[in-house]
Motif scaffolding. Structure first.
Motif, PDB file in Angstrom:
ATOM      1  N   ALA A  20       0.835  -1.204   0.000  1.00 21.56           N
ATOM      2  CA  ALA A  20       0.000   0.000   0.000  1.00 21.56           C
ATOM      3  C   ALA A  20       0.869   1.254   0.000  1.00 21.56           C
ATOM      4  CB  ALA A  20      -0.921  -0.007   1.212  1.00 21.56           C
ATOM      5  N   LEU A  21       1.965   1.218   0.783  1.00 23.34           N
ATOM      6  CA  LEU A  21       2.772   2.423   0.949  1.00 23.34           C
ATOM      7  C   LEU A  21       3.855   2.556  -0.107  1.00 23.34           C
ATOM      8  CD1 LEU A  21       3.144   2.668   4.815  1.00 23.34           C
ATOM      9  CD2 LEU A  21       1.354   3.523   3.307  1.00 23.34           C
ATOM     10  N   GLN A  22       4.343   1.425  -0.617  1.00 23.13           N
ATOM     11  CA  GLN A  22       5.401   1.486  -1.627  1.00 23.13           C
ATOM     12  C   GLN A  22       5.047   0.561  -2.785  1.00 23.13           C
ATOM     13  OE1 GLN A  22       9.053   3.063  -0.471  1.00 23.13           O
ATOM     14  NE2 GLN A  22       9.323   1.519   1.106  1.00 23.13           N
ATOM     15  N   CYS A 214      11.847  -4.642  13.760  1.00 24.74           N
ATOM     16  CA  CYS A 214      11.997  -3.358  13.069  1.00 24.74           C
ATOM     17  C   CYS A 214      12.444  -2.254  14.024  1.00 24.74           C
ATOM     18  CB  CYS A 214      10.695  -2.985  12.367  1.00 24.74           C
ATOM     19  SG  CYS A 214      10.369  -4.072  10.965  1.00 24.74           S
ATOM     20  N   GLY A 215      12.535  -2.551  15.304  1.00 22.94           N
ATOM     21  CA  GLY A 215      12.990  -1.572  16.286  1.00 22.94           C
ATOM     22  C   GLY A 215      14.379  -1.060  15.943  1.00 22.94           C
ATOM     23  N   VAL A 216      14.610   0.213  16.260  1.00 21.38           N
ATOM     24  CA  VAL A 216      15.872   0.845  15.873  1.00 21.38           C
ATOM     25  C   VAL A 216      17.064   0.199  16.582  1.00 21.38           C
ATOM     26  CG1 VAL A 216      15.577   2.692  17.564  1.00 21.38           C
ATOM     27  CG2 VAL A 216      17.017   3.090  15.584  1.00 21.38           C
ATOM     28  N   SER A 222      14.008  -1.022   7.636  1.00 23.25           N
ATOM     29  CA  SER A 222      13.400   0.270   7.323  1.00 23.25           C
ATOM     30  C   SER A 222      12.953   0.321   5.883  1.00 23.25           C
ATOM     31  CB  SER A 222      14.443   1.366   7.562  1.00 23.25           C
ATOM     32  OG  SER A 222      14.042   2.575   6.953  1.00 23.25           O
ATOM     33  N   SER A 223      11.882   1.056   5.634  1.00 17.27           N
ATOM     34  CA  SER A 223      11.423   1.255   4.254  1.00 17.27           C
ATOM     35  C   SER A 223      12.460   2.019   3.444  1.00 17.27           C
ATOM     36  CB  SER A 223      10.113   2.038   4.260  1.00 17.27           C
ATOM     37  OG  SER A 223      10.318   3.334   4.791  1.00 17.27           O
ATOM     38  N   ARG A 224      13.420   2.625   4.124  1.00 11.38           N
ATOM     39  CA  ARG A 224      14.395   3.454   3.426  1.00 11.38           C
ATOM     40  C   ARG A 224      15.631   2.685   2.970  1.00 11.38           C
ATOM     41  NH1 ARG A 224      15.083   8.763   6.996  1.00 11.38           N
ATOM     42  NH2 ARG A 224      14.809   7.513   8.848  1.00 11.38           N
TER      43      ARG A 224
ATOM     44  N   VAL B 216      12.245   1.826  13.578  1.00  6.27           N
ATOM     45  CA  VAL B 216      13.185   2.784  12.987  1.00  6.27           C
ATOM     46  C   VAL B 216      12.476   3.772  12.060  1.00  6.27           C
ATOM     47  CG1 VAL B 216      13.830   1.188  11.145  1.00  6.27           C
ATOM     48  CG2 VAL B 216      15.410   2.985  11.790  1.00  6.27           C
ATOM     49  N   ASP B 217      11.363   3.362  11.447  1.00  9.48           N
ATOM     50  CA  ASP B 217      10.599   4.286  10.605  1.00  9.48           C
ATOM     51  C   ASP B 217       9.525   5.026  11.396  1.00  9.48           C
ATOM     52  OD1 ASP B 217      12.001   3.579   8.353  1.00  9.48           O
ATOM     53  OD2 ASP B 217      10.538   2.092   7.684  1.00  9.48           O
ATOM     54  N   ARG B 348       8.108  11.448   7.813  1.00 13.11           N
ATOM     55  CA  ARG B 348       9.504  11.834   7.947  1.00 13.11           C
ATOM     56  C   ARG B 348       9.944  12.564   6.691  1.00 13.11           C
ATOM     57  NH1 ARG B 348      12.757   7.845  11.697  1.00 13.11           N
ATOM     58  NH2 ARG B 348      14.188   9.577  11.412  1.00 13.11           N
ATOM     59  N   ILE B 350      12.482  12.252   4.697  1.00 12.56           N
ATOM     60  CA  ILE B 350      12.721  11.325   3.608  1.00 12.56           C
ATOM     61  C   ILE B 350      12.010  10.050   3.982  1.00 12.56           C
ATOM     62  CG2 ILE B 350      14.419  10.008   2.347  1.00 12.56           C
ATOM     63  CD1 ILE B 350      16.383  12.327   3.007  1.00 12.56           C
ATOM     64  N   GLY B 351      10.878   9.827   3.356  1.00 16.01           N
ATOM     65  CA  GLY B 351      10.039   8.721   3.790  1.00 16.01           C
ATOM     66  C   GLY B 351      10.326   7.428   3.066  1.00 16.01           C
ATOM     67  N   LYS B 352      10.870   7.528   1.897  1.00 18.93           N
ATOM     68  CA  LYS B 352      10.965   6.344   1.064  1.00 18.93           C
ATOM     69  C   LYS B 352      12.306   6.262   0.364  1.00 18.93           C
ATOM     70  CE  LYS B 352       6.104   6.296   0.151  1.00 18.93           C
ATOM     71  NZ  LYS B 352       5.093   6.016  -0.852  1.00 18.93           N
ATOM     72  N   VAL B 353      12.645   5.064  -0.024  1.00 20.02           N
ATOM     73  CA  VAL B 353      13.881   4.871  -0.775  1.00 20.02           C
ATOM     74  C   VAL B 353      13.889   5.727  -2.028  1.00 20.02           C
ATOM     75  CG1 VAL B 353      15.217   3.189  -2.083  1.00 20.02           C
ATOM     76  CG2 VAL B 353      14.206   2.538   0.095  1.00 20.02           C
ATOM     77  N   LEU B 356      15.236   9.248  -1.848  1.00 19.22           N
ATOM     78  CA  LEU B 356      16.604   9.523  -1.412  1.00 19.22           C
ATOM     79  C   LEU B 356      17.303  10.517  -2.335  1.00 19.22           C
ATOM     80  CD1 LEU B 356      17.763   5.993  -0.249  1.00 19.22           C
ATOM     81  CD2 LEU B 356      17.427   8.021   1.168  1.00 19.22           C
ATOM     82  N   GLU B 357      16.905  10.547  -3.588  1.00 16.08           N
ATOM     83  CA  GLU B 357      17.586  11.432  -4.525  1.00 16.08           C
ATOM     84  C   GLU B 357      16.950  12.829  -4.550  1.00 16.08           C
ATOM     85  OE1 GLU B 357      20.141   9.947  -5.423  1.00 16.08           O
ATOM     86  OE2 GLU B 357      19.494   7.906  -4.968  1.00 16.08           O
ATOM     87  N   LEU B 372       2.452   8.322   6.900  1.00 20.25           N
ATOM     88  CA  LEU B 372       2.144   6.941   6.548  1.00 20.25           C
ATOM     89  C   LEU B 372       1.570   6.216   7.755  1.00 20.25           C
ATOM     90  CD1 LEU B 372       5.468   6.184   4.636  1.00 20.25           C
ATOM     91  CD2 LEU B 372       3.310   7.020   3.687  1.00 20.25           C
ATOM     92  N   GLU B 435       1.418   8.708  -2.647  1.00 23.82           N
ATOM     93  CA  GLU B 435       2.507   8.037  -1.922  1.00 23.82           C
ATOM     94  C   GLU B 435       1.970   7.180  -0.771  1.00 23.82           C
ATOM     95  OE1 GLU B 435       6.012  10.486  -1.212  1.00 23.82           O
ATOM     96  OE2 GLU B 435       6.149   9.934  -3.327  1.00 23.82           O
ATOM     97  N   GLY B 436       0.634   7.131  -0.619  1.00 28.18           N
ATOM     98  CA  GLY B 436       0.065   6.348   0.472  1.00 28.18           C
ATOM     99  C   GLY B 436      -0.028   7.118   1.771  1.00 28.18           C
TER     100      GLY B 436
END
Lengths: 561, 561
Positions: A20-22, A214-216, A222-224, B216-217, B348, B350-353, B356-357, B372, B435-436
């Motif tokens: 849904a998000l990506q 998924c905890g830091v 991460s989605s990133r 982390v997100d 955030r 930068i929310g997504k991969v 990044l650019e 999100l 972007e959801g």
């Protein structure tokens, strides 16, 4: 408050999120001719189609649906479809022998097996009676291998092509409402003693485990970041990473059977992988590959690797140093078991605020530990001979764990001796250090008890291996009428090393770190040391071999003269 | 699999972790003469003592134990003791008027109230009948204020000193086994309509929320960072941060009543704070303080601030730009409600991969969104006039949410109109972008329906505010016999701005981003615009004032002439 928050903790609620998000994020699989890619949105549509096909076949809640597959986008689809529809994903270990594989399929009563075309021969070797419950083999494969199975010895009336099966479902399928206590996955342990035993995970268990990793401070998926889960998907659900990826929608890279270091390195560079998972030997191999090909300078600018998640055993400091210095990569060490779904604790290079000022080399020490218990995991260190009592703080004992994703029984088999009052008996000897971290010192069945005191075989092996000329060492207990047990060292020597005075030299070397009573009674030079299928030294076989040889300790021989 | 994993999701299992792993980590509270510090290990011992004292008093499971306190180490102890022992932590909002405070205490049937000495006067103003259920006032305080309460008008037979009460318990108390469905916390909403309503959280709800926000997100609360939770602990459990801190053992800095920007800045520098939480106005004030004192150059080298977690409303891009450029600080935007315990979504930079650019300025846009949906939170956008139907993708509608930490009813009051088939009706008008991400466009009670089409009052307010000379704007609906409702703009003008042709200028300005039918029928110039206690424009009062003035739309006036 019962009923007010009746939301069940279902994987389908987490696993729809990434798509849904990506939706355009990619699921990438290495194939012979490059890469196969598919978006998360497409993957979700296909997973629903696959679930619908399974439902039409008559698969019901908790029915076992097995996979015998490499890490791939197709396997990833099976993860999503089977467990989100309420069936039980049973991942088969393709490294097992036919007897164990047959036993496991039969014990789990698998109704369907998804199998990669190039793994079908593993099923062909299994006794038909062990496959009696299997109604359907769904044969997957890329690279034109997909049709190989048509010439296989499997019953052709029971085989179907993966895409044909998937297309028998429809993509407007909706995930069902389930009780979160229902079983979503099943993995068998490959224990060296007795038959393999199944660890079954509930929806709730894996849902919680996914949130946690998924905890830091945990695995920080991460989605990133781009993730390459190298740990096999048949090995404890690939440490839970696939479910985390479905939740985050992070670009995922799968190796399929292209698991050699050169192929892996190319994938890391091609897709800008940030995180990967594997045992230390994998990273050792990757390093050797880069060094032996002299490609470091070419590799460096193309790598975006940030972290290697490492489990199974402690990574050597030299390995961590090389990856940090040459590629800026941090090692994250995890401890866990099939029975803990699997993450129980995590060690990071800099674990604490108070460590921030420490030097880098010091903090590698953290990563050699099993680490800090993950949130939700409770730990006890019990006396080896009385599990009802805790050891004194800082002392070693049997590691017991419990928590919402730790099993409390094995699947359909009585193994109550593996549990103590609701705690899982891990079989590891461990202590908790002054930082609260778990340090594993031995397997409890390998620890040596002499004169009422415990001797760690692993500590002694590490010390002996540090001596020049010794390439491998195993320390085992040999029975003794007075002291109960005494330690004996078995070694493999480098070529040309003189064995004269070896026992004295070993005892001399060990005397700086071991008490006198702990020093070994004997050192035996062997040509090889038996290992288990998962690459660990097989202490049980060593002890059996000594018994077979009617080995007697030197001190007892003397007294008989 | 029922019973196989019977581990209950209890806060005590998470909250003991920080003290076990980081016993020497500090809990810091600002006091008049500097700082009061205590280790997590000591805090755990004291929390157990406090829980034991409550047990001896006869506090039973789910009994309401209230706090009327500033953010402090003592309040933090109450959080740990009350909810881990199985009682219900009821945090009282010290900004409320005496009538609401009395109503809430009476409605919740609080048995004990922990109160800071300098807040006792708030209780003294409450009608004794509203305090009828209160058996004990436990009076806390530092700085020698602790004894102020002895001259208070509270019944002296019912008052006790915090330390004396705590010392009536013993520290070898053990947290009890509980059902994780039991109530651990209670917060009342300060809605502008009707009486305050209570949102009750179960052990399971807050356990899951705690695991989630450490993602982390998500809020990424880490043992490696120093946290200053600025959001009041009486405001939705301070966004859940205290429980995350108890789990990680991160150094925690509490302001007590020293909430002015100068004091906060000093604390951030003194303790190397990495993360803080608050509404945009707080960070605006901090920025103004640094700018007006000309201390930026002195502040920069002493700040370790990494992230500001921001909620309540969108932070202006200029504010985010300043913090990023001058202090290297990232804004993390959250959306939530008292009813969602409270985090529902996170935005955030930068929310997504795929971002990044992107350039930095572009990605500030992300943080202006509600963001999100957090893992586990499900979102629906329903048609405003038929909640059973979803809007078309990308369109705005009523935001409905559900999930394991979203309430499904209010505490001891019937408010079924706030729920729809198990979903919470948020009262927000929102859409999901490509972007959801959730974008909130209005409160559903403030949205304007004209000729069957919806007009967002918030979008129009933002557009009008962007015009030179206009310092504040509110857009409200005025009834219309043919179109149902028509938008009217109320503005406050900067000094000396000419009102001539204002309506035409506003309509002209809006015509680039609004359809013709959406343009306002009138612009009214007021000297002030009413606000609610929490600082939001009070549209209900504006509408009431227009009605009181018997306001008629220009078009209707004309037709009557």
């Amino acid at each position: 408050m019962s009923g007010r928050e009746s939301e069940q903790l279902l994987l389908s609620k987490l696993c729809d999120r990434g798509a849904a998000l990506q939706p355009q994020s990619l699921v990438i699989t290495k194939i012979q001719q490059g890469y196969h890619t598919r978006s998360y949105a497409d993957q979700l549509r296909r997973a629903k189609r696959l679930a619908s096909a399974l439902q039409r076949w008559g698969v019901r809640m908790e029915d076992r649906v097995a996979t015998l597959m490499w890490n791939s986008g197709w396997h990833f689809e099976c993860y999503q479809a089977i467990s989100c529809m309420g069936a039980c994903l049973h991942t088969l270990n393709l490294r097992l022998g036919q007897a164990d594989l047959g036993y496991i399929i039969h014990h789990a009563q698998d109704r369907i097996i998804f199998v990669d075309a190039n793994l079908i021969q593993l099923l062909e070797q299994i006794s038909p009676s062990d496959l009696a419950t299997v109604e359907l083999f769904v044969c997957a494969g890329s690279d034109g291998e997909a049709n190989q199975w048509k010439s296989s010895q499997l019953d052709s009336r029971k085989t179907i092509d993966y895409e044909a099966f998937l297309n028998s479902g429809h993509e407007d399928y909706r995930w069902p409402a389930l009780a979160d206590s229902s079983m979503m996955g099943l993995c068998y342990t490959s224990g060296t003693t007795g038959k393999p035993k199944g660890a079954a995970y509930s929806q709730r268990s894996t849902y919680l485990h996914t949130l946690m990793i998924c905890g830091v401070d945990q695995l920080a998926i991460s989605s990133r970041e781009v993730v390459l889960p190298f740990v096999p998907m048949f090995h404890v659900l690939s440490w839970g990473i696939p479910y985390a990826l479905l939740m985050t929608g992070s670009p995922a890279v799968f190796t399929s059977h292209f698991t050699d270091p050169g192929a892996m390195l190319q994938m890391m560079m091609d897709w800008g992988v940030h995180v990967s998972t594997g045992v230390p030997a994998v990273w050792q191999t990757l390093r050797q590959h880069i060094q032996s090909t002299g490609s470091l300078a070419a590799v460096q600018p193309k790598m975006r690797l940030q972290r290697l998640v490492c489990g199974g055993s402690s990574p050597p400091a030299t390995l961590m140093r090389w990856f940090l210095d040459e590629l800026g990569v941090e090692f994250v060490q995890v401890w866990g078991m099939t029975e803990t779904n699997p993450i129980g604790s995590v060690a990071r290079r800099i674990g604490k605020v108070t460590d921030l000022e420490k030097g880098v080399d010091d903090s590698f020490n953290n990563v050699k530990k099993a680490g800090l218990p993950s949130p939700g995991v409770e730990v006890r260190i019990a006396q080896l001979d009385d599990l009802s009592r805790d050891v004194a703080p800082g002392e070693a004992g049997e590691l017991l764990v419990r928590g919402p994703w730790v099993i409390q029984e094995y699947y359909e088999v009585d193994a109550s001796e593996k549990f103590f009052q609701g705690w899982l008996i891990t079989g590891d000897v461990a202590k908790i250090d002054e930082e609260g971290a778990i340090i594993i010192s031995d397997r409890s069945k390998d620890v040596i008890k002499s004169g009422g005191e415990w001797i760690s075989s692993i500590d002694m092996e590490n010390a002996v291996c540090a001596m020049p000329g010794i390439s491998l060492a195993a320390v085992v207990a040999v029975p003794h009428p007075r002291w109960d047990e005494r330690p004996v060292v078995v070694v493999i020597l480098d070529k040309g090393v003189n064995t004269e005075g070896l026992l004295d030299r070993v005892r001399e070397h060990l005397s700086s770190s071991f008490a006198k009573f702990q020093l070994p009674d004997d050192v035996l030079v062997w040509k090889e040391i038996p290992h288990t299928g998962t690459g660990k030294m097989d202490k049980k076989s060593i002890r059996a071999k000594l018994e077979e040889q009617q080995y007697i300790l030197p001190s007892l021989r003397t007294s008989k003269l």
